[in-house]
Scaffold this motif. Structure first.
Motif, PDB file in Angstrom:
ATOM      1  N   CYS A   1       0.842  -1.196   0.000  1.00 29.60           N
ATOM      2  CA  CYS A   1       0.000   0.000   0.000  1.00 29.60           C
ATOM      3  C   CYS A   1       0.880   1.250   0.000  1.00 29.60           C
ATOM      4  N   TYR A   2       0.627   2.168  -0.929  1.00 33.64           N
ATOM      5  CA  TYR A   2       1.373   3.416  -1.029  1.00 33.64           C
ATOM      6  C   TYR A   2       0.435   4.600  -0.764  1.00 33.64           C
ATOM      7  N   ASN A   3       0.928   5.547   0.018  1.00 29.45           N
ATOM      8  CA  ASN A   3       0.171   6.778   0.315  1.00 29.45           C
ATOM      9  C   ASN A   3      -1.209   6.488   0.895  1.00 29.45           C
ATOM     10  N   GLU A   4      -1.337   5.325   1.522  1.00 25.92           N
ATOM     11  CA  GLU A   4      -2.584   4.907   2.165  1.00 25.92           C
ATOM     12  C   GLU A   4      -3.776   4.854   1.216  1.00 25.92           C
ATOM     13  N   LYS A   5      -3.475   4.727  -0.101  1.00 20.81           N
ATOM     14  CA  LYS A   5      -4.592   4.678  -1.045  1.00 20.81           C
ATOM     15  C   LYS A   5      -4.326   3.846  -2.303  1.00 20.81           C
ATOM     16  N   THR A   6      -3.059   3.598  -2.633  1.00 19.79           N
ATOM     17  CA  THR A   6      -2.742   2.911  -3.882  1.00 19.79           C
ATOM     18  C   THR A   6      -2.141   1.535  -3.601  1.00 19.79           C
ATOM     19  N   LEU A   7      -2.757   0.503  -4.173  1.00 21.70           N
ATOM     20  CA  LEU A   7      -2.265  -0.856  -4.004  1.00 21.70           C
ATOM     21  C   LEU A   7      -1.494  -1.301  -5.246  1.00 21.70           C
ATOM     22  N   CYS A   8      -0.338  -1.919  -5.022  1.00 27.90           N
ATOM     23  CA  CYS A   8       0.428  -2.508  -6.113  1.00 27.90           C
ATOM     24  C   CYS A   8       0.745  -3.958  -5.755  1.00 27.90           C
ATOM     25  N   PRO A   9       0.590  -4.872  -6.710  1.00 29.00           N
ATOM     26  CA  PRO A   9       0.796  -6.289  -6.410  1.00 29.00           C
ATOM     27  C   PRO A   9       2.267  -6.650  -6.321  1.00 29.00           C
ATOM     28  N   SER A  10       2.552  -7.720  -5.590  1.00 31.45           N
ATOM     29  CA  SER A  10       3.889  -8.302  -5.588  1.00 31.45           C
ATOM     30  C   SER A  10       3.978  -9.277  -6.761  1.00 31.45           C
ATOM     31  N   GLN A  11       5.130  -9.329  -7.401  1.00 35.25           N
ATOM     32  CA  GLN A  11       5.363 -10.250  -8.500  1.00 35.25           C
ATOM     33  C   GLN A  11       6.583 -11.099  -8.176  1.00 35.25           C
ATOM     34  N   TYR A  12       6.402 -12.398  -8.133  1.00 35.91           N
ATOM     35  CA  TYR A  12       7.487 -13.313  -7.797  1.00 35.91           C
ATOM     36  C   TYR A  12       8.110 -12.964  -6.432  1.00 35.91           C
ATOM     37  N   GLY A  13       7.290 -12.489  -5.506  1.00 35.39           N
ATOM     38  CA  GLY A  13       7.766 -12.148  -4.174  1.00 35.39           C
ATOM     39  C   GLY A  13       8.394 -10.773  -4.076  1.00 35.39           C
ATOM     40  N   LEU A  14       8.408 -10.011  -5.167  1.00 35.01           N
ATOM     41  CA  LEU A  14       9.007  -8.678  -5.190  1.00 35.01           C
ATOM     42  C   LEU A  14       7.911  -7.621  -5.321  1.00 35.01           C
ATOM     43  N   PRO A  15       7.893  -6.604  -4.449  1.00 37.35           N
ATOM     44  CA  PRO A  15       6.859  -5.573  -4.548  1.00 37.35           C
ATOM     45  C   PRO A  15       7.051  -4.699  -5.776  1.00 37.35           C
ATOM     46  N   THR A  16       5.951  -4.292  -6.385  1.00 33.53           N
ATOM     47  CA  THR A  16       5.985  -3.312  -7.470  1.00 33.53           C
ATOM     48  C   THR A  16       5.618  -1.942  -6.904  1.00 33.53           C
ATOM     49  N   LYS A  17       5.844  -0.902  -7.708  1.00 31.97           N
ATOM     50  CA  LYS A  17       5.594   0.473  -7.262  1.00 31.97           C
ATOM     51  C   LYS A  17       4.665   1.185  -8.241  1.00 31.97           C
ATOM     52  N   PRO A  18       3.910   2.193  -7.761  1.00 31.30           N
ATOM     53  CA  PRO A  18       3.018   2.930  -8.661  1.00 31.30           C
ATOM     54  C   PRO A  18       3.771   4.005  -9.437  1.00 31.30           C
ATOM     55  N   CYS A  19       3.329   4.239 -10.665  1.00 33.78           N
ATOM     56  CA  CYS A  19       3.850   5.342 -11.473  1.00 33.78           C
ATOM     57  C   CYS A  19       2.639   6.067 -12.049  1.00 33.78           C
ATOM     58  N   SER A  20       2.394   7.269 -11.588  1.00 36.58           N
ATOM     59  CA  SER A  20       1.160   7.972 -11.929  1.00 36.58           C
ATOM     60  C   SER A  20       1.013   8.171 -13.434  1.00 36.58           C
ATOM     61  N   GLY A  21       2.128   8.442 -14.117  1.00 36.87           N
ATOM     62  CA  GLY A  21       2.039   8.696 -15.550  1.00 36.87           C
ATOM     63  C   GLY A  21       1.655   7.472 -16.346  1.00 36.87           C
ATOM     64  N   SER A  22       2.150   6.301 -15.915  1.00 37.15           N
ATOM     65  CA  SER A  22       1.861   5.074 -16.647  1.00 37.15           C
ATOM     66  C   SER A  22       0.489   4.520 -16.293  1.00 37.15           C
ATOM     67  N   GLY A  23      -0.055   4.979 -15.196  1.00 40.28           N
ATOM     68  CA  GLY A  23      -1.367   4.504 -14.774  1.00 40.28           C
ATOM     69  C   GLY A  23      -1.360   3.118 -14.190  1.00 40.28           C
ATOM     70  N   GLY A  24      -0.195   2.607 -13.845  1.00 40.87           N
ATOM     71  CA  GLY A  24      -0.113   1.269 -13.286  1.00 40.87           C
ATOM     72  C   GLY A  24       1.074   1.111 -12.363  1.00 40.87           C
ATOM     73  N   CYS A  25       1.405  -0.139 -12.067  1.00 43.17           N
ATOM     74  CA  CYS A  25       2.514  -0.455 -11.175  1.00 43.17           C
ATOM     75  C   CYS A  25       3.647  -1.075 -11.994  1.00 43.17           C
ATOM     76  N   TYR A  26       4.865  -0.896 -11.527  1.00 46.31           N
ATOM     77  CA  TYR A  26       6.023  -1.350 -12.286  1.00 46.31           C
ATOM     78  C   TYR A  26       7.046  -2.015 -11.374  1.00 46.31           C
TER      79      TYR A  26
END
Length: 265
Positions: free
Chosen positions: A41-66
């Motif tokens: 959970c980022y900024n208490e509002k944005t969820l990003c999934p873990s992939q292969y046990g590694l957390p992803t991060k949000p990128c506002s411009g891309s509209g998704g997590c990376y």
């Protein structure tokens, strides 16, 4: 109380005891609930999934997590590749299974493997004034395809084209080292089939195709049984018939070159 009622109660209790939801508490992220093992959970509002046990991060411009092991998100919101590695690095595996997460690759017998029985095999001789105590004996790689070994002639890591297996060479003395490009087609092996990001993914690539995952395949060492003397070796993802192997991602972590060995045997 009837036998049927007792059995029903025991079944319900068993379901509760072994329910994955009870093994981990849900948390709140804004209006949503999530499992910390599966999301961040980022900024208490944005969820990003873990992939292969590694957390992803949000990128506002891309509209998704990376995956931060491959990209950065600029202030303009644009995703860009991480720089390629310039530092010596160790390698670790990551997977959806916790048993494969943050497992360090070790060198032994020309192979690179991980797991409880993956051995680290190094050697050093004090002949010629070598200070063997100055080496820490970790398995360390260099971005140019060499191992971080001080033995004359150098050692190299490479993807064996006959089976797609990640391996390393013995010390190549004399002309063998000087003519590595000619004797063991360097353009097909060391450091060429792989792209390494600084503190990021170790990616297999060839002829315009690439992948940020590998196959981890179980090996039972000579004299071992099903439950003992086992380790996992890494194979490139484009080799066919990898049934029974585990998909993993491999991450390079920058380290001091002096963490390496005098020689890997």
């Amino acid at each position: 109380m009837s036998i049927r009622t007792i059995l029903a109660a025991l079944a319900a209790a068993s379901t509760l005891l072994f329910s994955p939801a009870l093994a981990e508490d849900h948390k709140k992220c804004g209006e949503a609930t999530y499992l910390p093992s599966e999301y961040t959970c980022y900024n208490e509002k944005t969820l990003c999934p873990s992939q292969y046990g590694l957390p992803t991060k949000p990128c506002s411009g891309s509209g998704g997590c990376y995956p931060p092991e491959q990209f950065t998100c600029g202030e303009d919101g644009v995703l860009r590749d991480l720089p390629e590695a310039t530092s010596p690095f160790t390698l670790s595996t990551w997977s959806v299974r916790t048993a494969y997460q943050n497992q360090i690759l070790r060198a032994c017998g020309g192979y690179l493997a991980f797991g409880a029985n993956a051995r680290q095999c190094t050697a050093c001789t004090a002949a010629g004034g070598t200070n063997c105590g100055s080496y820490k004996n970790a398995t360390v790689f260099l971005p140019d395809g060499k191992m971080s070994a001080a033995v004359p002639g150098h050692q190299y890591w490479y993807v064996d084209p006959s089976e797609g297996l990640l391996r390393y060479t013995p010390a190549l003395s004399g002309n063998a080292s000087a003519n590595w490009n000619a004797t063991v087609p360097y353009q097909q092996f060391a450091g060429v089939d792989v792209k390494v990001y600084e503190n990021g993914f170790f990616i297999w690539q060839r002829e315009g195709r690439s992948s940020n995952y590998w196959f981890a395949c179980l090996v039972t060492l000579p004299g071992g049984t099903v439950s003992t003397a086992r380790s996992w070796r890494l194979y490139s993802p484009l080799i066919p018939d990898m049934r029974g192997c585990e998909l993993v991602r491999v991450v390079a972590t920058a380290v001091d070159k002096n963490a390496g060995a005098y020689k890997y045997v």
